[in-house]
Scaffold this active site. Structure first.
Site: not given
Ligand SMILES: NC(=O)C1=CN([C@@H]2O[C@H](COP(=O)(O)OP(=O)(O)OC[C@H]3O[C@@H](n4cnc5c(N)ncnc54)[C@H](O)[C@@H]3O)[C@@H](O)[C@H]2O)C=CC1
Ligand SMILES: O=C(O)C1=N[C@H](C(=O)O)C[C@H](O)C1
Length: 250
Positions: A9-10, A136-137, A140, A146
């Site tokens: 997901g880079a 959130h933004h 999302k 989560g």
């Molecule tokens: N645990 C934490 O602290 C946080 C969790 N998140 C979660 O992380 C996830 C990603 O969030 P964002 O980066 O904002 O989303 P985003 O949409 O910006 O990035 C997702 C990336 O995954 C790629 N992708 C999709 N299918 C794929 C596959 N089969 N193989 C490889 N890459 C694939 C997309 O092309 C995209 O580059 C969400 O579920 C979000 O809720 C987000 C922020 C913090």
């Molecule tokens: O999609 C996000 O941005 C985030 N996703 C995670 C979640 O669904 O809890 C973590 C954080 O809230 C940002």
């Protein structure tokens, strides 16, 4: 010893920030950036010891199984996990071929959010009412977040342990779903607003008083110390770990 890291997901908001954090972290080396169209294979992982997955809820479980098969430890920040999908990962990790492999799945890597979840669970037993509001933004894709699901589950478990009755609520008609989602009996409300990043408020009420617990991630930099710590520590925790609190001793 250097830990070699692949990011899945880079190209995404989180994945690109993680790539930068890994490149800047002492003792870590970024060896692979995978995104849509690049299959998870040992060749594409380019000798990685640990893979970090920030993709989309629909694909993360498949990715994790492929990463276990490819022989790496895994740190997952992607949301969408359920008790059933955790169970499938535990089963996979119990197979002889996966012996010693580690997977950490954490709904939130920001210290303020991990603490907010812990404080909410601690406070829940003392209040008649508790609800979760996540903000959130608008990019999302999933709701509720989560983090909000994990927070609500923590509150529900604490209330159960304390033997609390259902929360007071006279709502008899809610055709539009104004009372929000219900996670294990806890109401969860989701706001999507331009300008926001990731925020959560837990409100707990008693007659004549309210406790508010709030966490704000103003920038994705807030998640990076937790992700880097997870990459460094995951190998020392064989099997499946859910939640960064386990690595922090919280
Ligand atoms: N645990 C934490 O602290 C946080 C969790 N998140 C979660 O992380 C996830 C990603 O969030 P964002 O980066 O904002 O989303 P985003 O949409 O910006 O990035 C997702 C990336 O995954 C790629 N992708 C999709 N299918 C794929 C596959 N089969 N193989 C490889 N890459 C694939 C997309 O092309 C995209 O580059 C969400 O579920 C979000 O809720 C987000 C922020 C913090
Ligand atoms: O999609 C996000 O941005 C985030 N996703 C995670 C979640 O669904 O809890 C973590 C954080 O809230 C940002």
């Amino acid at each position: 010893m250097t830990i070699r890291v692949a990011v899945v997901g880079a190209a995404g908001r989180m994945g690109s920030t993680v790539c930068q954090a890994v490149e800047e972290a002492e003792g870590l080396e970024l060896v692979a950036r995978l995104d849509v169209g690049v299959e998870i294979t040992p060749e594409h992982l380019n000798g990685a010891d640990v893979a970090v997955d920030f993709t989309v809820p629909d694909v993360t479980e498949t990715n994790v199984h492929a990463l276990i098969d490819a022989g790496v430890n895994v740190v997952v920040g992607t949301t969408g996990w359920t008790e059933e999908s955790y169970a499938r990962v535990r089963e996979h990790l119990a197979e002889p071929d996966a012996a010693g492999r580690s997977v950490l799945i954490a709904p939130n890597f920001a210290l303020s959010a991990v603490l907010a979840m812990a404080f909410a669970a601690k406070a829940a037993q003392y209040f008649e009412s508790a609800e979760v509001i996540e903000l959130h933004h608008p990019g999302k894709v999933d709701a509720p977040s989560g983090t909000a699901i994990a927070t609500a589950k923590g509150i529900a478990e604490a209330r159960d342990r304390a033997g609390l009755p259902a929360m007071p609520d006279a709502t008899a008609s809610d055709p539009g779903g104004a009372r929000g989602a219900v996670v294990d009996g806890v109401h969860v409300h989701a706001v999507r607003l331009r300008g926001l990043t990731a925020h959560e408020e837990v409100v707990l009420g008693n007659p004549g008083e309210q406790l508010t617990i709030r966490t704000d991630s103003f920038d994705r930099a807030s998640f990076m110390p937790g992700v880097v710590l997870a990459v460094r520590e995951v190998g020392g925790h064989p099997g499946l770990t859910v939640g960064l609190d386990r690595f922090l001793g919280i």
